[in-house]
Design a protein around this motif. Structure first.
Motif, PDB file in Angstrom:
ATOM      1  N   THR A   4     -54.401  20.122 -33.535  1.00 57.45           N
ATOM      2  CA  THR A   4     -55.039  18.816 -33.717  1.00 57.45           C
ATOM      3  C   THR A   4     -54.317  17.981 -34.766  1.00 57.45           C
ATOM      4  N   SER A   5     -53.680  18.618 -35.726  1.00 57.20           N
ATOM      5  CA  SER A   5     -52.982  17.856 -36.761  1.00 57.20           C
ATOM      6  C   SER A   5     -51.532  17.555 -36.378  1.00 57.20           C
ATOM      7  N   TYR A   6     -51.093  17.958 -35.189  1.00 58.06           N
ATOM      8  CA  TYR A   6     -49.706  17.744 -34.782  1.00 58.06           C
ATOM      9  C   TYR A   6     -49.416  16.259 -34.584  1.00 58.06           C
ATOM     10  N   ASN A   7     -50.264  15.580 -33.834  1.00 57.09           N
ATOM     11  CA  ASN A   7     -50.064  14.158 -33.585  1.00 57.09           C
ATOM     12  C   ASN A   7     -50.585  13.345 -34.755  1.00 57.09           C
ATOM     13  N   PRO A   8     -49.893  12.274 -35.109  1.00 55.97           N
ATOM     14  CA  PRO A   8     -50.377  11.460 -36.234  1.00 55.97           C
ATOM     15  C   PRO A   8     -51.669  10.734 -35.862  1.00 55.97           C
ATOM     16  N   LYS A   9     -52.370  10.278 -36.867  1.00 51.71           N
ATOM     17  CA  LYS A   9     -53.607   9.546 -36.648  1.00 51.71           C
ATOM     18  C   LYS A   9     -53.296   8.239 -35.917  1.00 51.71           C
ATOM     19  N   THR A  10     -54.256   7.777 -35.138  1.00 55.24           N
ATOM     20  CA  THR A  10     -54.026   6.551 -34.385  1.00 55.24           C
ATOM     21  C   THR A  10     -54.003   5.358 -35.328  1.00 55.24           C
ATOM     22  N   LEU A  11     -53.075   4.447 -35.054  1.00 48.43           N
ATOM     23  CA  LEU A  11     -52.928   3.261 -35.872  1.00 48.43           C
ATOM     24  C   LEU A  11     -53.774   2.140 -35.301  1.00 48.43           C
ATOM     25  N   VAL A  12     -54.153   1.201 -36.149  1.00 47.59           N
ATOM     26  CA  VAL A  12     -54.900   0.043 -35.692  1.00 47.59           C
ATOM     27  C   VAL A  12     -53.889  -1.024 -35.298  1.00 47.59           C
ATOM     28  N   HIS A  13     -53.983  -1.497 -34.058  1.00 44.86           N
ATOM     29  CA  HIS A  13     -53.066  -2.495 -33.553  1.00 44.86           C
ATOM     30  C   HIS A  13     -53.718  -3.876 -33.606  1.00 44.86           C
ATOM     31  N   PHE A  14     -52.878  -4.874 -33.497  1.00 41.41           N
ATOM     32  CA  PHE A  14     -53.359  -6.250 -33.555  1.00 41.41           C
ATOM     33  C   PHE A  14     -54.337  -6.532 -32.418  1.00 41.41           C
ATOM     34  N   ARG A  15     -54.038  -5.996 -31.229  1.00 35.39           N
ATOM     35  CA  ARG A  15     -54.917  -6.256 -30.086  1.00 35.39           C
ATOM     36  C   ARG A  15     -56.308  -5.646 -30.300  1.00 35.39           C
ATOM     37  N   ASP A  16     -56.391  -4.552 -31.055  1.00 37.61           N
ATOM     38  CA  ASP A  16     -57.688  -3.953 -31.356  1.00 37.61           C
ATOM     39  C   ASP A  16     -58.518  -4.880 -32.239  1.00 37.61           C
ATOM     40  N   ILE A  17     -57.868  -5.437 -33.265  1.00 37.60           N
ATOM     41  CA  ILE A  17     -58.562  -6.357 -34.174  1.00 37.60           C
ATOM     42  C   ILE A  17     -58.981  -7.615 -33.419  1.00 37.60           C
ATOM     43  N   LYS A  18     -58.097  -8.068 -32.541  1.00 40.05           N
ATOM     44  CA  LYS A  18     -58.385  -9.269 -31.748  1.00 40.05           C
ATOM     45  C   LYS A  18     -59.583  -9.029 -30.822  1.00 40.05           C
ATOM     46  N   ALA A  19     -59.692  -7.819 -30.277  1.00 41.52           N
ATOM     47  CA  ALA A  19     -60.806  -7.491 -29.390  1.00 41.52           C
ATOM     48  C   ALA A  19     -62.119  -7.358 -30.161  1.00 41.52           C
ATOM     49  N   ILE A  20     -62.043  -6.866 -31.393  1.00 40.49           N
ATOM     50  CA  ILE A  20     -63.259  -6.695 -32.197  1.00 40.49           C
ATOM     51  C   ILE A  20     -63.788  -8.041 -32.671  1.00 40.49           C
ATOM     52  N   TYR A  21     -62.870  -8.942 -33.067  1.00 35.73           N
ATOM     53  CA  TYR A  21     -63.265 -10.249 -33.605  1.00 35.73           C
ATOM     54  C   TYR A  21     -62.713 -11.378 -32.734  1.00 35.73           C
ATOM     55  N   PRO A  22     -63.250 -11.582 -31.525  1.00 39.95           N
ATOM     56  CA  PRO A  22     -62.719 -12.652 -30.669  1.00 39.95           C
ATOM     57  C   PRO A  22     -63.045 -14.048 -31.198  1.00 39.95           C
ATOM     58  N   GLU A  23     -64.093 -14.166 -32.024  1.00 37.60           N
ATOM     59  CA  GLU A  23     -64.484 -15.491 -32.531  1.00 37.60           C
ATOM     60  C   GLU A  23     -63.475 -16.063 -33.525  1.00 37.60           C
ATOM     61  N   LEU A  24     -62.587 -15.235 -34.052  1.00 41.12           N
ATOM     62  CA  LEU A  24     -61.589 -15.731 -35.003  1.00 41.12           C
ATOM     63  C   LEU A  24     -60.451 -16.472 -34.310  1.00 41.12           C
ATOM     64  N   GLY A  25     -60.265 -16.262 -33.028  1.00 42.74           N
ATOM     65  CA  GLY A  25     -59.193 -16.939 -32.296  1.00 42.74           C
ATOM     66  C   GLY A  25     -57.811 -16.549 -32.778  1.00 42.74           C
ATOM     67  N   LEU A  26     -57.594 -15.277 -33.055  1.00 41.14           N
ATOM     68  CA  LEU A  26     -56.300 -14.796 -33.550  1.00 41.14           C
ATOM     69  C   LEU A  26     -55.251 -14.857 -32.446  1.00 41.14           C
ATOM     70  N   VAL A  27     -54.011 -15.152 -32.811  1.00 35.33           N
ATOM     71  CA  VAL A  27     -52.911 -15.241 -31.851  1.00 35.33           C
ATOM     72  C   VAL A  27     -51.823 -14.261 -32.279  1.00 35.33           C
ATOM     73  N   ASP A  28     -51.442 -13.392 -31.352  1.00 33.43           N
ATOM     74  CA  ASP A  28     -50.366 -12.438 -31.609  1.00 33.43           C
ATOM     75  C   ASP A  28     -49.038 -13.135 -31.308  1.00 33.43           C
ATOM     76  N   LEU A  29     -48.285 -13.436 -32.346  1.00 38.57           N
ATOM     77  CA  LEU A  29     -47.040 -14.188 -32.176  1.00 38.57           C
ATOM     78  C   LEU A  29     -45.999 -13.403 -31.395  1.00 38.57           C
ATOM     79  N   ASP A  30     -45.930 -12.104 -31.604  1.00 32.54           N
ATOM     80  CA  ASP A  30     -44.966 -11.280 -30.872  1.00 32.54           C
ATOM     81  C   ASP A  30     -45.282 -11.279 -29.377  1.00 32.54           C
TER      82      ASP A  30
END
Length: 102
Positions: free
Chosen positions: A44-70
């Motif tokens: 279980t400790s072999y794979n690193p912990k999952t990282l938080v991606h921009f799309r995850d934050i964007k999905a959690i807070y859609p009211e902020l209107g965040l834009v992923d420039l990349d």
């Protein structure tokens, strides 16, 4: 007491002292496997912990209107390539579809 009986008694006492399993008939007990270290925690400790991606934050807070420039730049590049005719073909219109027997 005969010699083999005395040796068996000595072996039994030795097993008690050193916390070993006394198995005079040499039956297969699976004790070797049971003594091994458990591999679950290391698996279980072999794979690193999952990282938080921009799309995850964007999905959690859609009211902020965040834009992923990349992502926006990537989509623009795809649109440019498609306008020049360099984009991916539509499904069923690739190289192999044009080579079918007539």
């Amino acid at each position: 007491m005969s010699q083999p009986a005395r040796l068996a008694q000595l072996k039994e006492l030795s097993c008690k002292i050193f916390s070993n399993i006394y198995n005079p008939t040499n039956a297969r007990t699976g004790n070797k496997i049971l003594r091994q270290r458990l591999i679950g925690p290391s698996l279980t400790s072999y794979n690193p912990k999952t990282l938080v991606h921009f799309r995850d934050i964007k999905a959690i807070y859609p009211e902020l209107g965040l834009v992923d420039l990349d992502e926006k730049a990537r989509l623009e590049e795809i649109a440019k390539r498609r306008r020049r005719g360099k984009g991916a073909p539509k499904k069923g219109e690739g190289k192999r579809a044009s080579n079918k027997k007539r």
